[in-house]
Design an enzyme around this catalytic site. Structure first.
Site, short mmCIF file in Angstrom:
data_model
loop_
_atom_site.label_atom_id
_atom_site.label_comp_id
_atom_site.label_asym_id
_atom_site.label_seq_id
_atom_site.Cartn_x
_atom_site.Cartn_y
_atom_site.Cartn_z
N VAL A 104 0.84 -1.21 0.00
CA VAL A 104 0.00 0.00 0.00
C VAL A 104 0.87 1.25 0.00
O VAL A 104 0.39 2.35 0.23
CB VAL A 104 -0.95 0.00 1.23
CG1 VAL A 104 -1.90 -1.19 1.18
CG2 VAL A 104 -0.18 -0.01 2.55
N HIS A 120 -4.59 -4.19 -2.26
CA HIS A 120 -4.94 -3.84 -0.88
C HIS A 120 -5.04 -2.33 -0.67
O HIS A 120 -4.97 -1.87 0.47
CB HIS A 120 -3.91 -4.44 0.09
CG HIS A 120 -3.98 -5.94 0.15
ND1 HIS A 120 -3.00 -6.73 0.72
CD2 HIS A 120 -4.93 -6.82 -0.29
CE1 HIS A 120 -3.35 -8.02 0.63
NE2 HIS A 120 -4.51 -8.09 0.01
#
Ligand code: OAD
Length: 254
Positions: A104, A120
């Site tokens: 991320v 994600h």
């Protein structure tokens, strides 16, 4: 089977369609802790169900917001490492290339990767916890977490938490790339979190060669058609790119 940089470089130059799945290990050499490494992993020090679940956020929104704010600040200072740059170069060299990441931190994009499927989410973005709408930013007016300017709901990081669904389009694109490749790299991931963990085996079932790049093969799946390139991805991916393309062009020019 344990393989070598040279052998992987050969696979890469011959491959038509390459898909890559990355995990936290790819950013370890940028100073970002992984999740499950025994001493340094984030989940060995913090409780994921308090910090990475909708229920944890509902219980302690300020604590969760502040934890992500700290992580966002440290990710903001981190720089891509040679592994990120090597993957950006592979994208430029291979005709059909898909980069799928569980990370991320946005470091693939910072290294020049143009198309990144983020399974994600991205810690640099925020979204409304009520309607999921992604926001450009927020006003720091002292309230923690800050509120959505449209509906007044709390803002939260735009990352996938335990118990939540992955973004449908990203998952669908990741699945098709895995079905459709002839070479699949699984890099810097423990391959424990579904549905991302299944992608290498989807590729494998459909005939792709799978190369796992990781300092350890402990706990990872073994079998025919699965090769292990052991080492830190920052070091070893740079060597693979060098062996695949740079050496060849030096040889041609001499
Ligand atoms: P993990 O922490 O589970 O695994 C990191 C992997 O990286 C391990 O297999 C390490 O051996 C390997 N590793 C460590 N240093 C490395 C290096 N220098 N080069 C290459 N590999 C290295 O992280 P993920 O597999 O990414 O989910 O975890 C998957 C998901 O679990 C994360 O996306 C996160 C977490 O909960 C969400 O936030 C939704």
């Amino acid at each position: 089977m344990i393989t070598t940089v040279e052998a992987v470089a050969q696979l890469l130059v011959r491959a038509e369609r390459v898909a890559v799945l990355t995990g936290a290990g790819v950013s370890a050499e940028s100073g970002i802790p992984t999740f499950r490494d025994a001493m340094t992993g984030m989940w060995s020090r913090f409780d994921p169900f308090e910090l990475a679940s909708p229920e944890g956020f509902a219980r302690q929104p300020a604590m969760v917001w502040n934890w992500y704010a700290e992580r966002r600040a440290s990710v903001g200072k981190a720089k891509p490492n040679p592994g990120h740059f090597a993957l950006a170069e592979i994208e430029r060299r291979v005709r059909h290339f898909t980069l799928i990441t569980q990370n991320v931190d946005g470091l693939h994009q910072e290294a020049g990767s143009r198309r990144v499927i983020e399974l994600h989410g991205n810690i640099r973005r925020v979204k409304c916890s009520r309607d999921g709408g992604v926001k450009d930013g927020w006003t720091e007016d002292g309230e923690v977490p800050p509120r959505c300017s449209e509906c007044g709901g709390y803002l939260r990081p735009d990352v996938v938490w335990f118990g939540e669904l992955l973004p449908a389009r990203a998952l669908q694109e990741a699945g098709s790339a895995s079905l459709d490749c002839d070479l699949f790299f699984s890099i810097g991931t423990s391959n424990l979190v579904e549905p991302a963990a299944s992608l290498p085996w989807t590729a494998h079932r459909h005939g792709a060669k799978v190369v796992v790049v990781n300092p350890t093969d402990e706990g990872q799946r073994r079998g025919p058609g699965i090769e292990y390139l052991l080492g830190n991805s920052g070091e070893i991916l740079a060597q693979v790119v060098n062996a695949a393309w740079h050496k060849t062009s030096e040889a041609t020019h001499s």
